[in-house]
Motif scaffolding. Structure first.
Motif, PDB file in Angstrom:
ATOM      1  N   TYR A 100       5.461  11.431  -3.783  1.00 23.55           N
ATOM      2  CA  TYR A 100       4.257  10.634  -4.070  1.00 23.55           C
ATOM      3  C   TYR A 100       3.467  10.281  -2.816  1.00 23.55           C
ATOM      4  CZ  TYR A 100       6.914   6.380  -2.800  1.00 23.55           C
ATOM      5  OH  TYR A 100       7.655   5.417  -2.144  1.00 23.55           O
ATOM      6  N   VAL A 101       3.812  10.855  -1.669  1.00 23.68           N
ATOM      7  CA  VAL A 101       3.118  10.526  -0.421  1.00 23.68           C
ATOM      8  C   VAL A 101       1.629  10.817  -0.517  1.00 23.68           C
ATOM      9  CG1 VAL A 101       2.807  11.384   1.948  1.00 23.68           C
ATOM     10  CG2 VAL A 101       5.038  10.607   1.192  1.00 23.68           C
ATOM     11  N   MET A 102       1.259  11.933  -1.170  1.00 28.68           N
ATOM     12  CA  MET A 102      -0.155  12.293  -1.255  1.00 28.68           C
ATOM     13  C   MET A 102      -0.958  11.314  -2.124  1.00 28.68           C
ATOM     14  SD  MET A 102      -0.009  15.637  -3.740  1.00 28.68           S
ATOM     15  CE  MET A 102      -1.771  15.865  -3.624  1.00 28.68           C
ATOM     16  N   LEU A 103      -0.270  10.502  -2.917  1.00 31.10           N
ATOM     17  CA  LEU A 103      -0.966   9.498  -3.724  1.00 31.10           C
ATOM     18  C   LEU A 103      -1.235   8.207  -2.945  1.00 31.10           C
ATOM     19  CD1 LEU A 103       1.019   9.798  -7.081  1.00 31.10           C
ATOM     20  CD2 LEU A 103      -1.344  10.512  -6.689  1.00 31.10           C
ATOM     21  N   MET A 104      -0.481   7.984  -1.877  1.00 33.44           N
ATOM     22  CA  MET A 104      -0.560   6.707  -1.172  1.00 33.44           C
ATOM     23  C   MET A 104      -1.934   6.439  -0.547  1.00 33.44           C
ATOM     24  SD  MET A 104       3.276   6.677   0.496  1.00 33.44           S
ATOM     25  CE  MET A 104       2.978   5.247   1.554  1.00 33.44           C
ATOM     26  N   PRO A 105      -2.536   7.392   0.197  1.00 34.65           N
ATOM     27  CA  PRO A 105      -3.866   7.111   0.757  1.00 34.65           C
ATOM     28  C   PRO A 105      -4.928   6.909  -0.314  1.00 34.65           C
ATOM     29  CG  PRO A 105      -2.843   9.006   1.839  1.00 34.65           C
ATOM     30  CD  PRO A 105      -2.022   8.701   0.634  1.00 34.65           C
ATOM     31  N   ILE A 106      -4.860   7.712  -1.394  1.00 38.66           N
ATOM     32  CA  ILE A 106      -5.838   7.580  -2.471  1.00 38.66           C
ATOM     33  C   ILE A 106      -5.716   6.214  -3.127  1.00 38.66           C
ATOM     34  CG2 ILE A 106      -6.502   8.467  -4.742  1.00 38.66           C
ATOM     35  CD1 ILE A 106      -5.658  11.248  -3.750  1.00 38.66           C
ATOM     36  N   ASP A 107      -4.485   5.811  -3.452  1.00 30.82           N
ATOM     37  CA  ASP A 107      -4.258   4.499  -4.059  1.00 30.82           C
ATOM     38  C   ASP A 107      -4.735   3.380  -3.132  1.00 30.82           C
ATOM     39  OD1 ASP A 107      -2.862   2.493  -5.880  1.00 30.82           O
ATOM     40  OD2 ASP A 107      -1.739   2.217  -4.015  1.00 30.82           O
ATOM     41  N   ARG A 108      -4.399   3.484  -1.841  1.00 30.04           N
ATOM     42  CA  ARG A 108      -4.768   2.433  -0.887  1.00 30.04           C
ATOM     43  C   ARG A 108      -6.283   2.287  -0.771  1.00 30.04           C
ATOM     44  NH1 ARG A 108      -1.622   0.812   3.500  1.00 30.04           N
ATOM     45  NH2 ARG A 108       0.087   1.407   2.117  1.00 30.04           N
ATOM     46  N   PHE A 109      -7.001   3.410  -0.658  1.00 32.58           N
ATOM     47  CA  PHE A 109      -8.450   3.325  -0.478  1.00 32.58           C
ATOM     48  C   PHE A 109      -9.191   3.013  -1.774  1.00 32.58           C
ATOM     49  CE2 PHE A 109      -7.941   4.785   3.801  1.00 32.58           C
ATOM     50  CZ  PHE A 109      -9.033   4.213   4.447  1.00 32.58           C
ATOM     51  N   GLY A 124      -8.031   0.793  -3.838  1.00 34.81           N
ATOM     52  CA  GLY A 124      -7.894  -0.665  -3.848  1.00 34.81           C
ATOM     53  C   GLY A 124      -8.817  -1.346  -2.864  1.00 34.81           C
ATOM     54  N   ILE A 125      -8.880  -0.831  -1.640  1.00 35.64           N
ATOM     55  CA  ILE A 125      -9.736  -1.426  -0.611  1.00 35.64           C
ATOM     56  C   ILE A 125     -11.203  -1.343  -1.013  1.00 35.64           C
ATOM     57  CG2 ILE A 125     -10.590  -1.080   1.757  1.00 35.64           C
ATOM     58  CD1 ILE A 125      -7.687  -0.204   2.416  1.00 35.64           C
ATOM     59  N   THR A 126     -11.602  -0.203  -1.560  1.00 29.89           N
ATOM     60  CA  THR A 126     -12.996  -0.040  -1.971  1.00 29.89           C
ATOM     61  C   THR A 126     -13.361  -1.002  -3.098  1.00 29.89           C
ATOM     62  OG1 THR A 126     -12.871   2.305  -1.350  1.00 29.89           O
ATOM     63  CG2 THR A 126     -14.737   1.634  -2.701  1.00 29.89           C
ATOM     64  N   LEU A 127     -12.442  -1.223  -4.022  1.00 30.21           N
ATOM     65  CA  LEU A 127     -12.689  -2.213  -5.073  1.00 30.21           C
ATOM     66  C   LEU A 127     -12.918  -3.593  -4.467  1.00 30.21           C
ATOM     67  CD1 LEU A 127     -10.081  -1.142  -7.791  1.00 30.21           C
ATOM     68  CD2 LEU A 127     -12.571  -1.138  -8.050  1.00 30.21           C
ATOM     69  N   ASN A 157      -8.875  -4.920  -8.269  1.00 33.16           N
ATOM     70  CA  ASN A 157      -7.788  -4.511  -7.377  1.00 33.16           C
ATOM     71  C   ASN A 157      -6.533  -5.334  -7.643  1.00 33.16           C
ATOM     72  OD1 ASN A 157      -6.501  -3.075  -5.314  1.00 33.16           O
ATOM     73  ND2 ASN A 157      -7.200  -4.492  -3.737  1.00 33.16           N
ATOM     74  N   MET A 158      -6.724  -6.631  -7.913  1.00 36.17           N
ATOM     75  CA  MET A 158      -5.591  -7.488  -8.225  1.00 36.17           C
ATOM     76  C   MET A 158      -4.911  -7.030  -9.519  1.00 36.17           C
ATOM     77  SD  MET A 158      -5.437 -11.661  -8.627  1.00 36.17           S
ATOM     78  CE  MET A 158      -6.411 -11.675 -10.129  1.00 36.17           C
ATOM     79  N   ILE A 159      -5.705  -6.677 -10.518  1.00 44.43           N
ATOM     80  CA  ILE A 159      -5.147  -6.166 -11.775  1.00 44.43           C
ATOM     81  C   ILE A 159      -4.378  -4.876 -11.509  1.00 44.43           C
ATOM     82  CG2 ILE A 159      -5.740  -5.160 -14.026  1.00 44.43           C
ATOM     83  CD1 ILE A 159      -8.118  -7.136 -14.115  1.00 44.43           C
ATOM     84  N   LYS A 160      -4.926  -4.024 -10.640  1.00 41.59           N
ATOM     85  CA  LYS A 160      -4.269  -2.755 -10.304  1.00 41.59           C
ATOM     86  C   LYS A 160      -2.882  -2.995  -9.712  1.00 41.59           C
ATOM     87  CE  LYS A 160      -5.351  -0.338  -6.556  1.00 41.59           C
ATOM     88  NZ  LYS A 160      -4.057   0.027  -5.906  1.00 41.59           N
ATOM     89  N   PHE A 188      -5.537   3.911 -12.445  1.00 41.46           N
ATOM     90  CA  PHE A 188      -6.340   2.720 -12.741  1.00 41.46           C
ATOM     91  C   PHE A 188      -7.464   2.576 -11.715  1.00 41.46           C
ATOM     92  CE2 PHE A 188      -7.513  -1.720 -12.318  1.00 41.46           C
ATOM     93  CZ  PHE A 188      -7.683  -2.106 -13.647  1.00 41.46           C
ATOM     94  N   GLY A 189      -7.154   2.812 -10.430  1.00 38.62           N
ATOM     95  CA  GLY A 189      -8.181   2.702  -9.397  1.00 38.62           C
ATOM     96  C   GLY A 189      -9.319   3.675  -9.612  1.00 38.62           C
ATOM     97  N   TYR A 190      -8.983   4.908 -10.001  1.00 38.55           N
ATOM     98  CA  TYR A 190     -10.012   5.919 -10.277  1.00 38.55           C
ATOM     99  C   TYR A 190     -10.886   5.493 -11.454  1.00 38.55           C
ATOM    100  CZ  TYR A 190     -12.059  10.476 -11.447  1.00 38.55           C
ATOM    101  OH  TYR A 190     -12.929  11.492 -11.722  1.00 38.55           O
ATOM    102  N   TRP A 191     -10.242   5.020 -12.506  1.00 44.95           N
ATOM    103  CA  TRP A 191     -10.986   4.567 -13.690  1.00 44.95           C
ATOM    104  C   TRP A 191     -11.914   3.401 -13.356  1.00 44.95           C
ATOM    105  CZ3 TRP A 191     -10.502  -0.312 -16.043  1.00 44.95           C
ATOM    106  CH2 TRP A 191     -11.205  -0.457 -17.243  1.00 44.95           C
ATOM    107  N   ALA A 192     -11.424   2.445 -12.572  1.00 40.96           N
ATOM    108  CA  ALA A 192     -12.227   1.261 -12.226  1.00 40.96           C
ATOM    109  C   ALA A 192     -13.398   1.621 -11.317  1.00 40.96           C
ATOM    110  CB  ALA A 192     -11.333   0.214 -11.564  1.00 40.96           C
ATOM    111  N   LEU A 193     -13.173   2.503 -10.332  1.00 38.24           N
ATOM    112  CA  LEU A 193     -14.242   2.861  -9.395  1.00 38.24           C
ATOM    113  C   LEU A 193     -15.300   3.757 -10.023  1.00 38.24           C
ATOM    114  CD1 LEU A 193     -12.383   3.467  -6.004  1.00 38.24           C
ATOM    115  CD2 LEU A 193     -14.141   1.757  -6.465  1.00 38.24           C
ATOM    116  N   GLN A 194     -14.902   4.558 -11.015  1.00 36.25           N
ATOM    117  CA  GLN A 194     -15.851   5.456 -11.659  1.00 36.25           C
ATOM    118  C   GLN A 194     -17.009   4.706 -12.313  1.00 36.25           C
ATOM    119  OE1 GLN A 194     -16.310   9.009 -12.539  1.00 36.25           O
ATOM    120  NE2 GLN A 194     -15.362   9.044 -10.517  1.00 36.25           N
ATOM    121  N   LYS A 195     -16.802   3.441 -12.624  1.00 36.96           N
ATOM    122  CA  LYS A 195     -17.854   2.633 -13.238  1.00 36.96           C
ATOM    123  C   LYS A 195     -18.917   2.203 -12.233  1.00 36.96           C
ATOM    124  CE  LYS A 195     -14.918   0.681 -16.879  1.00 36.96           C
ATOM    125  NZ  LYS A 195     -14.421  -0.561 -17.528  1.00 36.96           N
TER     126      LYS A 195
END
Length: 441
Positions: A337-346, A348-351, A360-363, A402-409
């Motif tokens: 899951y290492v390749m998911l870590m930067p995507i998940d982190r950014f 959250g930060i972008t939110l 981000n808190m809900i995530k 969840f982060g992808y879904w939230a940012l897509q809006k």
């Protein structure tokens, strides 16, 4: 591009300095303190870190968001308001600590010392903490590096001196920790890095902005802390104590990937904040894709190498006694899951930066729930530590989805954009570095 490379280099050095020197200090203390005293120091450190996580979570992200890329007057207002919010949080913990000191009826001297020194040390770290956040917002990674080296270096010198003088103990380690933070904070004040004079520019509106944002980001920070710790607590509850050490080894090795990610966050967050303050959504999306993509592409070959050489690394760092344990296979599961870590982190930060910290808190809450429930299901199915390790894959998938879904809006981008832009940006960085090395040669 040259400026970007320099920022990345300084940020990487800054984020590497603290864990590397910190590892040396912890190793020295583990070798020279009794198990009981070292355990007491770790208890103090965990307690202090939890309180510091609350203050950092409440102020850091909101300060950077409202400080980066704004005019001088606005920056002074946000800096001064951050000082006031920091004071309020600090004195809340001081009050709790004072009440504990007055009403604690136990006879454990080490607990008494922890309670006695907690508040004093907590207030001594406020100037250096605010300085770190302001320097990050200003993208002054050169000064950040100096400050980190001073803080960790002074503590290392203190511990080495105590060992040579044969005066090392839990008490003297606490005194050294206090002395180190006083020195660090005084340096930030006298050099103007903490912007303590900005206090007179604070405003009720500025404090309200920071507090309204911080009430969500602090929930994210505490939840993230619990997310990192939940596996350990569950293992302690469900397995023999030695299994905690077995699982701790691959967790500790994940620092290999945390260092470049923290560096990316340090450089990316001020850029995101400045783009948001300019109202440029396209730039926000581009910055997010660039950093998440570059880190993902860069960490992928490292993960493959770690998957292959993990056994050798564990033997060298932790000894052959862990060779036949689950540590190596758990580490290899983590690589999935290492390749998911930067995507998940950014994500959250972008939110946070686009003023959606509640999402981000809900995530993070959702990830924590999946992790805890998944751990117990994994234990029921596999009856060993592998069930807990496998759950981590689903935890990060949940956060990324969840982060992808939230940012897509709010932003226009695709997962393919992240990989393609990350690859092209990383390739450009490598080409520029090669040209620079050729010019030097």
């Amino acid at each position: 591009m040259k400026k970007l490379i320099n920022k990345h280099t300084l940020s990487l050095a800054t984020n590497a300095a603290m864990p590397v020197i910190g590892m040396v200090v912890v190793s020295l203390m583990a070798h020279n303190l009794s198990k009981a005293e070292f355990g007491n120091y770790i208890f103090f450190l965990l307690t202090f870190t939890l309180a510091d996580t609350f203050r950092t979570g409440f102020v850091q992200t909101s300060l950077i968001k409202f400080y980066a890329g704004v005019g001088k007057r606005r920056a002074l207002n946000i800096g001064g308001s951050a000082w006031y919010v920091g004071f309020i949080i600090t004195f809340m913990f001081l009050l709790v600590d004072l009440l504990l000191y007055i009403f604690y009826s136990g006879s454990n001297s080490d607990v008494i010392i922890t309670i006695k020194w907690f508040g004093i040390i907590y207030i001594s770290t406020l100037p250096s903490a605010i300085a770190l956040w302001i320097l990050q917002a200003e993208e002054r990674f050169d000064k950040l590096l100096i400050l980190q080296i001073i803080n960790q270096g002074v503590f290392l010198v203190c511990i080495l001196s105590l060992i040579l003088l044969k005066e090392i103990s839990f008490n003297t380690a606490i005194y050294s920790y206090f002395f180190t933070n006083v020195v660090t904070s005084l340096i930030t004040i006298f050099n103007g890095w903490s912007k303590i004079r900005s206090i007179k520019h604070k405003s009720r509106e500025g404090m309200k902005q920071l507090a309204n944002f911080g009430k969500f980001s602090v929930g994210t920070s505490i939840s993230s802390y619990l997310l990192r710790s939940s596996d350990t607590f569950i293992i302690k509850l469900m397995f023999p104590t030695e299994m905690v050490a077995v699982y701790y080894i691959p967790q500790r090795l994940m620092e290999i990937f945390e260092i470049p990610m923290r560096a990316g966050v340090s450089t990316g967050m001020p850029e995101l904040s400045a783009a948001v303050n300019r109202g440029n959504d396209a730039e926000v999306a581009a910055i997010m894709k660039k950093y998440a993509g570059m880190l993902t592409v860069a960490l992928l070959p490292v993960a493959i190498g770690a998957f292959i050489l993990g056994g050798l690394v564990i033997d060298l760092l932790f000894g052959a006694k862990y060779h036949d344990t689950e540590a190596l296979n758990i580490f290899r599961i983590f690589m999935c899951y290492v390749m998911l870590m930067p995507i998940d982190r950014f994500f959250g930060i972008t939110l946070d930066i686009i003023n959606k910290p509640h999402l981000n808190m809900i995530k993070v809450f959702l990830m924590l729930g999946v992790n805890v429930v998944g751990d117990f299901i994994g234990i029921a199915v596999f009856h060993n530590l592998y069930g807990i390790a496998i759950t981590s894959i689903f935890t990060f998938f949940t956060g990324a989805i969840f982060g992808y879904w939230a940012l897509q809006k709010h932003l226009k981008f695709t997962i393919t954009d992240i990989f393609s832009l990350g690859y092209s940006q990383l390739k450009q960085v490598v080409v520029n570095l090669s040209r620079k090395n050729n010019d030097i040669a």
